[in-house]
Motif scaffolding. Structure first.
Motif, PDB file in Angstrom:
ATOM      1  N   LEU A   3       0.282   4.263   0.453  1.00 15.85           N
ATOM      2  CA  LEU A   3       0.142   5.471  -0.086  1.00 15.85           C
ATOM      3  C   LEU A   3       0.685   6.514   0.846  1.00 15.85           C
ATOM      4  O   LEU A   3       1.463   7.319   0.149  1.00 15.85           O
ATOM      5  CB  LEU A   3      -1.544   6.023  -0.032  1.00 15.85           C
ATOM      6  CG  LEU A   3      -2.242   5.371  -1.034  1.00 15.85           C
ATOM      7  CD1 LEU A   3      -3.872   6.131  -0.769  1.00 15.85           C
ATOM      8  CD2 LEU A   3      -1.897   5.653  -2.404  1.00 15.85           C
ATOM      9  N   VAL A   4       1.045   6.395   2.157  1.00 14.66           N
ATOM     10  CA  VAL A   4       1.887   7.147   2.937  1.00 14.66           C
ATOM     11  C   VAL A   4       3.210   6.877   2.715  1.00 14.66           C
ATOM     12  O   VAL A   4       4.111   7.770   2.431  1.00 14.66           O
ATOM     13  CB  VAL A   4       1.545   6.782   4.471  1.00 14.66           C
ATOM     14  CG1 VAL A   4       2.580   7.428   5.308  1.00 14.66           C
ATOM     15  CG2 VAL A   4       0.203   7.539   4.829  1.00 14.66           C
ATOM     16  N   GLY A   5       3.731   5.641   2.282  1.00 15.54           N
ATOM     17  CA  GLY A   5       5.042   5.299   1.909  1.00 15.54           C
ATOM     18  C   GLY A   5       5.407   5.930   0.708  1.00 15.54           C
ATOM     19  O   GLY A   5       6.482   6.452   0.343  1.00 15.54           O
ATOM     20  N   LEU A   6       4.293   5.713  -0.342  1.00 11.77           N
ATOM     21  CA  LEU A   6       4.517   6.335  -1.650  1.00 11.77           C
ATOM     22  C   LEU A   6       4.784   7.902  -1.743  1.00 11.77           C
ATOM     23  O   LEU A   6       5.768   8.397  -2.081  1.00 11.77           O
ATOM     24  CB  LEU A   6       3.484   6.017  -2.868  1.00 11.77           C
ATOM     25  CG  LEU A   6       3.525   6.409  -3.999  1.00 11.77           C
ATOM     26  CD1 LEU A   6       4.778   5.696  -4.870  1.00 11.77           C
ATOM     27  CD2 LEU A   6       2.494   6.025  -4.631  1.00 11.77           C
ATOM     28  N   LEU A   7       4.095   8.688  -0.919  1.00  7.22           N
ATOM     29  CA  LEU A   7       4.230  10.060  -0.645  1.00  7.22           C
ATOM     30  C   LEU A   7       5.302  10.333  -0.075  1.00  7.22           C
ATOM     31  O   LEU A   7       6.111  11.522  -0.306  1.00  7.22           O
ATOM     32  CB  LEU A   7       3.079  10.533   0.273  1.00  7.22           C
ATOM     33  CG  LEU A   7       2.917  11.960   0.746  1.00  7.22           C
ATOM     34  CD1 LEU A   7       2.836  12.735  -0.839  1.00  7.22           C
ATOM     35  CD2 LEU A   7       1.996  12.302   1.407  1.00  7.22           C
ATOM     36  N   SER A  23      -3.468  -1.274   4.520  1.00  6.90           N
ATOM     37  CA  SER A  23      -2.362  -1.653   3.935  1.00  6.90           C
ATOM     38  C   SER A  23      -2.434  -0.677   2.707  1.00  6.90           C
ATOM     39  O   SER A  23      -1.185  -0.223   2.332  1.00  6.90           O
ATOM     40  CB  SER A  23      -2.089  -2.997   3.193  1.00  6.90           C
ATOM     41  OG  SER A  23      -3.197  -3.275   2.557  1.00  6.90           O
ATOM     42  N   LEU A  24      -3.676  -0.294   2.202  1.00  5.31           N
ATOM     43  CA  LEU A  24      -3.638   0.678   0.937  1.00  5.31           C
ATOM     44  C   LEU A  24      -3.285   2.066   1.819  1.00  5.31           C
ATOM     45  O   LEU A  24      -2.380   2.710   1.089  1.00  5.31           O
ATOM     46  CB  LEU A  24      -4.967   0.910   0.509  1.00  5.31           C
ATOM     47  CG  LEU A  24      -5.438  -0.178  -0.332  1.00  5.31           C
ATOM     48  CD1 LEU A  24      -7.117   0.077  -0.545  1.00  5.31           C
ATOM     49  CD2 LEU A  24      -4.503  -0.154  -1.517  1.00  5.31           C
TER      50      LEU A  24
END
Length: 73
Positions: free
Chosen positions: A38-42, A33-34
């Motif tokens: 992070l990939v979604g935020l990037l 999930s982390l």
């Protein structure tokens, strides 16, 4: 007894195979999930930068085109 003293008598495969596998099984969902967050935020940051850059490009292109074609107002 510290952590190194706790692991000194164990075979190598317990230290390097069993303990990491147990950690991945226990914390795997949290790690996934982390990483997903992070990939979604990037992706969202890159999308935001691309959209803002596109808007700036279009505004500059149309304002320069309209200012050069105004003639003698």
């Amino acid at each position: 007894m510290d952590a190194k003293g706790l692991l000194t008598g164990l075979p190598w495969w317990v230290k390097w195979v069993a303990i990491p596998v147990i950690a991945i099984v226990v914390f795997g969902g949290l790690i996934a999930s982390l990483v997903g967050f992070l990939v979604g935020l990037l992706f969202k940051v890159l999308l935001f930068v691309a959209l803002v850059g596109g808007v700036i490009y279009l505004v500059r292109r149309f304002t320069s085109a309209s200012s050069s074609s105004r003639g003698d107002w």
